[in-house]
Scaffold this active site. Structure first.
Site, PDB file in Angstrom:
ATOM      1  N   TRP A 159       9.112  28.866 -40.920  1.00  0.00           N
ATOM      2  CA  TRP A 159       9.867  30.055 -40.535  1.00  0.00           C
ATOM      3  C   TRP A 159       8.985  31.271 -40.268  1.00  0.00           C
ATOM      4  O   TRP A 159       9.427  32.233 -39.651  1.00  0.00           O
ATOM      5  CB  TRP A 159      10.860  30.426 -41.653  1.00  0.00           C
ATOM      6  CG  TRP A 159      10.247  30.497 -43.018  1.00  0.00           C
ATOM      7  CD1 TRP A 159      10.258  29.525 -43.969  1.00  0.00           C
ATOM      8  CD2 TRP A 159       9.500  31.589 -43.575  1.00  0.00           C
ATOM      9  NE1 TRP A 159       9.556  29.934 -45.086  1.00  0.00           N
ATOM     10  CE2 TRP A 159       9.087  31.196 -44.874  1.00  0.00           C
ATOM     11  CE3 TRP A 159       9.145  32.855 -43.115  1.00  0.00           C
ATOM     12  CZ2 TRP A 159       8.355  32.031 -45.710  1.00  0.00           C
ATOM     13  CZ3 TRP A 159       8.396  33.688 -43.939  1.00  0.00           C
ATOM     14  CH2 TRP A 159       8.022  33.268 -45.213  1.00  0.00           C
ATOM     15  N   ASN A 160       7.718  31.254 -40.715  1.00  0.00           N
ATOM     16  CA  ASN A 160       6.961  32.509 -40.731  1.00  0.00           C
ATOM     17  C   ASN A 160       6.370  32.918 -39.388  1.00  0.00           C
ATOM     18  O   ASN A 160       6.135  34.101 -39.154  1.00  0.00           O
ATOM     19  CB  ASN A 160       5.876  32.466 -41.809  1.00  0.00           C
ATOM     20  CG  ASN A 160       4.944  31.276 -41.682  1.00  0.00           C
ATOM     21  OD1 ASN A 160       5.265  30.283 -41.033  1.00  0.00           O
ATOM     22  ND2 ASN A 160       3.793  31.369 -42.311  1.00  0.00           N
ATOM     23  N   ARG A 168       2.420  25.969 -30.373  1.00  0.00           N
ATOM     24  CA  ARG A 168       1.214  25.261 -30.789  1.00  0.00           C
ATOM     25  C   ARG A 168       1.434  23.759 -30.898  1.00  0.00           C
ATOM     26  O   ARG A 168       0.492  22.970 -30.812  1.00  0.00           O
ATOM     27  CB  ARG A 168       0.730  25.822 -32.132  1.00  0.00           C
ATOM     28  CG  ARG A 168      -0.705  25.460 -32.459  1.00  0.00           C
ATOM     29  CD  ARG A 168      -1.292  26.378 -33.495  1.00  0.00           C
ATOM     30  NE  ARG A 168      -0.864  26.058 -34.851  1.00  0.00           N
ATOM     31  CZ  ARG A 168      -1.208  26.764 -35.931  1.00  0.00           C
ATOM     32  NH1 ARG A 168      -1.950  27.844 -35.799  1.00  0.00           N
ATOM     33  NH2 ARG A 168      -0.802  26.403 -37.124  1.00  0.00           N
ATOM     34  N   LYS A 183      12.600  20.023 -35.035  1.00  0.00           N
ATOM     35  CA  LYS A 183      13.430  20.693 -36.033  1.00  0.00           C
ATOM     36  C   LYS A 183      12.822  22.043 -36.374  1.00  0.00           C
ATOM     37  O   LYS A 183      11.794  22.120 -37.053  1.00  0.00           O
ATOM     38  CB  LYS A 183      13.543  19.860 -37.315  1.00  0.00           C
ATOM     39  CG  LYS A 183      14.564  20.459 -38.309  1.00  0.00           C
ATOM     40  CD  LYS A 183      14.313  20.040 -39.713  1.00  0.00           C
ATOM     41  CE  LYS A 183      13.172  20.790 -40.351  1.00  0.00           C
ATOM     42  NZ  LYS A 183      13.442  22.256 -40.483  1.00  0.00           N
ATOM     43  N   ALA A 185      12.798  25.755 -38.379  1.00  0.00           N
ATOM     44  CA  ALA A 185      13.204  26.195 -39.709  1.00  0.00           C
ATOM     45  C   ALA A 185      14.592  26.823 -39.626  1.00  0.00           C
ATOM     46  O   ALA A 185      14.882  27.604 -38.713  1.00  0.00           O
ATOM     47  CB  ALA A 185      12.204  27.208 -40.252  1.00  0.00           C
ATOM     48  N   GLU A 259      -0.404  20.593 -41.233  1.00  0.00           N
ATOM     49  CA  GLU A 259      -0.982  21.909 -41.521  1.00  0.00           C
ATOM     50  C   GLU A 259      -0.214  22.431 -42.719  1.00  0.00           C
ATOM     51  O   GLU A 259       0.930  22.867 -42.592  1.00  0.00           O
ATOM     52  CB  GLU A 259      -0.854  22.825 -40.307  1.00  0.00           C
ATOM     53  CG  GLU A 259      -1.769  24.032 -40.364  1.00  0.00           C
ATOM     54  CD  GLU A 259      -1.126  25.234 -41.023  1.00  0.00           C
ATOM     55  OE1 GLU A 259      -1.377  25.444 -42.234  1.00  0.00           O
ATOM     56  OE2 GLU A 259      -0.378  25.940 -40.341  1.00  0.00           O
ATOM     57  N   LEU A 260      -0.844  22.362 -43.899  1.00  0.00           N
ATOM     58  CA  LEU A 260      -0.139  22.563 -45.163  1.00  0.00           C
ATOM     59  C   LEU A 260      -0.533  23.882 -45.825  1.00  0.00           C
ATOM     60  O   LEU A 260      -0.944  24.820 -45.170  1.00  0.00           O
ATOM     61  CB  LEU A 260      -0.394  21.358 -46.067  1.00  0.00           C
ATOM     62  CG  LEU A 260      -0.068  19.990 -45.437  1.00  0.00           C
ATOM     63  CD1 LEU A 260      -0.411  18.846 -46.382  1.00  0.00           C
ATOM     64  CD2 LEU A 260       1.397  19.927 -45.021  1.00  0.00           C
ATOM     65  N   CYS A 293      -0.068  31.206 -44.164  1.00  0.00           N
ATOM     66  CA  CYS A 293      -0.928  30.263 -44.880  1.00  0.00           C
ATOM     67  C   CYS A 293      -2.380  30.692 -44.821  1.00  0.00           C
ATOM     68  O   CYS A 293      -3.202  30.245 -45.624  1.00  0.00           O
ATOM     69  CB  CYS A 293      -0.758  28.861 -44.314  1.00  0.00           C
ATOM     70  SG  CYS A 293      -1.024  28.758 -42.536  1.00  0.00           S
ATOM     71  N   GLU A 390       0.219  30.065 -53.670  1.00  0.00           N
ATOM     72  CA  GLU A 390       0.331  30.956 -52.514  1.00  0.00           C
ATOM     73  C   GLU A 390       1.306  32.088 -52.827  1.00  0.00           C
ATOM     74  O   GLU A 390       2.459  31.836 -53.177  1.00  0.00           O
ATOM     75  CB  GLU A 390       0.829  30.180 -51.292  1.00  0.00           C
ATOM     76  CG  GLU A 390      -0.249  29.481 -50.516  1.00  0.00           C
ATOM     77  CD  GLU A 390       0.248  28.989 -49.169  1.00  0.00           C
ATOM     78  OE1 GLU A 390      -0.212  29.514 -48.136  1.00  0.00           O
ATOM     79  OE2 GLU A 390       1.079  28.075 -49.155  1.00  0.00           O
ATOM     80  N   SER A 450      -7.327  32.890 -36.269  1.00  0.00           N
ATOM     81  CA  SER A 450      -6.474  32.115 -35.367  1.00  0.00           C
ATOM     82  C   SER A 450      -6.790  32.417 -33.908  1.00  0.00           C
ATOM     83  O   SER A 450      -6.829  33.583 -33.496  1.00  0.00           O
ATOM     84  CB  SER A 450      -4.995  32.432 -35.643  1.00  0.00           C
ATOM     85  OG  SER A 450      -4.671  32.149 -36.989  1.00  0.00           O
TER      86      SER A 450
END
Length: 487
Positions: A159-160, A168, A183, A185, A259-260, A293, A390, A450
């Site tokens: 969602w962020n 991406r 899918k 968020a 990507e966790l 993240c 986090e 990024s």
């Protein structure tokens, strides 16, 4: 003139998309999307379930062969047009993003520009998919090596960053020739739905992309994984969920990109330029209200510089304006939901209980909306929960160190390894530290790593694979080798 958010929302699809058409949920269920700054409902969408998921993956599988046969140049042109449309619609996309997830408009416009670049980058990569042809070492065979689309791909975004994360993933999938089930968020699906219509306008054929919005992600995603029709899963989200998805994907031996979570260290060496370090810390900490993240979670500052760094950072953090991201002059918008504020509040309280000092902020903002004050904490204990969790909020936790080895050891003392930051005026020192940091990415005298042209991803429990850069498209390609005897 940019349309009002309500008018933009009124043109969006229902939340379930396949075969080039929007559908109601098979169950008839719906869910609402709220503005985190005001608590107001801004949209009601179809709430997909297993039946919707089954129809979506069947559509993707049914269109894979035809889509894979589309020339690379045509796929490139679709992506290039998508890039142009995103740029043209910057103000509408930014306004929609701010309404559904809270980030200030100026920052939302920055995300639009960043997201658009993924479409442009993969428009260029689509026509550069590599292969090989050569003789075997013994001269008895010819090798032909090609890269082909992996097949129907499951895409799951957080969602962020509701626009950047979708571009991406969709960008390289389109470039490679993969059909997709997607899918978004459920907290921030509206920007993604806008992109679906935009891609259709750019010329993406019906059936290549299917979307299922849902409040039951486990049901939808497990249906896709177990369908026997999906061949790839690309996920951005928490490590906890990523591990569950890896277990599920193992049943069908699906290709995975993960990507966790992150727990980024930010190291300020004794020879760092203070202005550079503070500027970088502000970017690495406050971007997206700290809900990233890549956010600097743990700041390690040399003891000879810690007082001046804390003073400067506290001054900058204290000056930030908190409020509705749609209002001009806002620096820090709301967190995405009430649970996010509760988590930040709990982590700060735990740190204070263990001896941390609050230099500024340190509490939630009373009233409507999900706001938390920009916060600086010093003397944070190593066993404080926020040193291993986090934060996902505007909280800077600062710890002193005496030697570079001590800083590197503390930075690596985590199961995560997405990104790290090092501030020093010495190139040799910076590169030496960067080489020893257990991290997929390192920001050297910068708080922003990024870039669509660079590989994004982590090591350890921060993920598998890379997005962006030259390697990003490889995640959606399989290598095929053809042997031909020499007669």
């Amino acid at each position: 003139m940019t349309r009002a958010v309500a008018d933009i929302v009124g043109t969006l699809g229902s939340g379930i998309y396949r075969g080039g058409e929007w559908h109601r949920a098979a169950s008839g269920g719906t869910f609402t999307v709220e503005n985190p700054a005001t608590g107001e409902t801004i949209a009601t969408l179809a709430d997909g379930d297993r039946a919707d998921a089954s129809a979506a993956i069947a559509s993707a599988a049914g269109h894979q062969r035809d889509w894979a046969a589309v020339p690379a140049r045509r796929r490139s042109e679709i992506l290039r047009r998508a890039y142009e449309l995103v740029v043209e619609r910057t103000d509408e996309l930014a306004a929609l993003m701010t309404a559904e997830m809270g980030k200030p408009l100026a920052e939302a416009r920055g995300e639009v520009a960043y997201a658009a670049e993924f479409f442009r980058w993969y428009a260029e990569e689509a026509v550069r998919i590599r292969g090989d042809a050569r003789r075997s070492p013994d001269g008895k065979s010819r090798f032909i090596i090609t890269a082909e689309p992996v097949g129907p791909s499951i895409l799951i975004t957080p969602w962020n960053f509701p626009l950047a994360m979708v571009s991406r993933k969709i960008g390289p999938a389109i470039a490679a020739g993969c059909t997709m089930v997607y899918k978004p968020a459920n907290l921030t699906p509206l920007t993604s739905l806008y992109v679906v219509d935009l891609l259709s306008e750019a010329g993406l054929p019906d059936g290549v992309l299917s979307v299922v919005c849902t409040t039951s992600p486990g049901d939808v995603v497990s249906t896709w994984i177990d369908s026997g029709q999906a061949r790839k899963l690309s996920f951005t989200g928490s490590t906890e969920v990523g591990k569950l998805l890896l277990e599920q994907c193992a049943r069908g031996v699906l290709r995975t990109s993960m990507e966790l979570g992150g727990n980024a260290p930010f190291i300020v060496c004794e020879d760092a330029d203070l202005d550079t370090a503070v500027d970088a810390a502000m970017v690495a900490k406050t971007r997206n209200m700290g809900e990233a993240c890549t956010a600097a979670n743990r700041m390690f500052v040399h003891r000879s510089r810690i007082d001046e760094f804390v003073t400067a950072l506290t001054e900058r953090m204290s000056a930030l304006t908190v409020g509705d991201g749609a209002v001009a002059g806002t620096d820090v918008g709301p967190l995405v939901e009430a649970k996010a504020v509760d988590k930040v509040d709990r982590l700060v309280a735990d740190a204070v209980d263990r001896g941390a000092t609050v230099m500024c902020g340190g509490r939630r903002v009373d009233g409507v909306g999900h706001f938390y004050q920009p916060t600086v904490l010093t003397d944070v204990a190593q066993d404080a929960d926020l040193m291993s969790t986090e934060i996902f909020g505007p909280v800077a936790a600062i710890v002193g160190f005496d030697t570079d080895d001590e800083a590197v050891d503390a930075a690596n003392d985590t199961e995560f390894g997405l990104v790290a930051y090092v501030m020093t005026e010495s190139v040799d020192r910076g590169l030496s530290i960067a080489e020893r940091l257990e991290s997929g990415m390192v920001g050297f005298n910068t708080g922003l790593v990024s870039n669509p042209a660079a590989p994004f991803g982590g090591v350890k429990q921060s993920g598998l694979g890379r997005e962006g850069g030259l390697t990003g498209i490889d995640e959606f390609l399989e290598t095929k080798y053809v042997a031909i005897p020499v007669k």
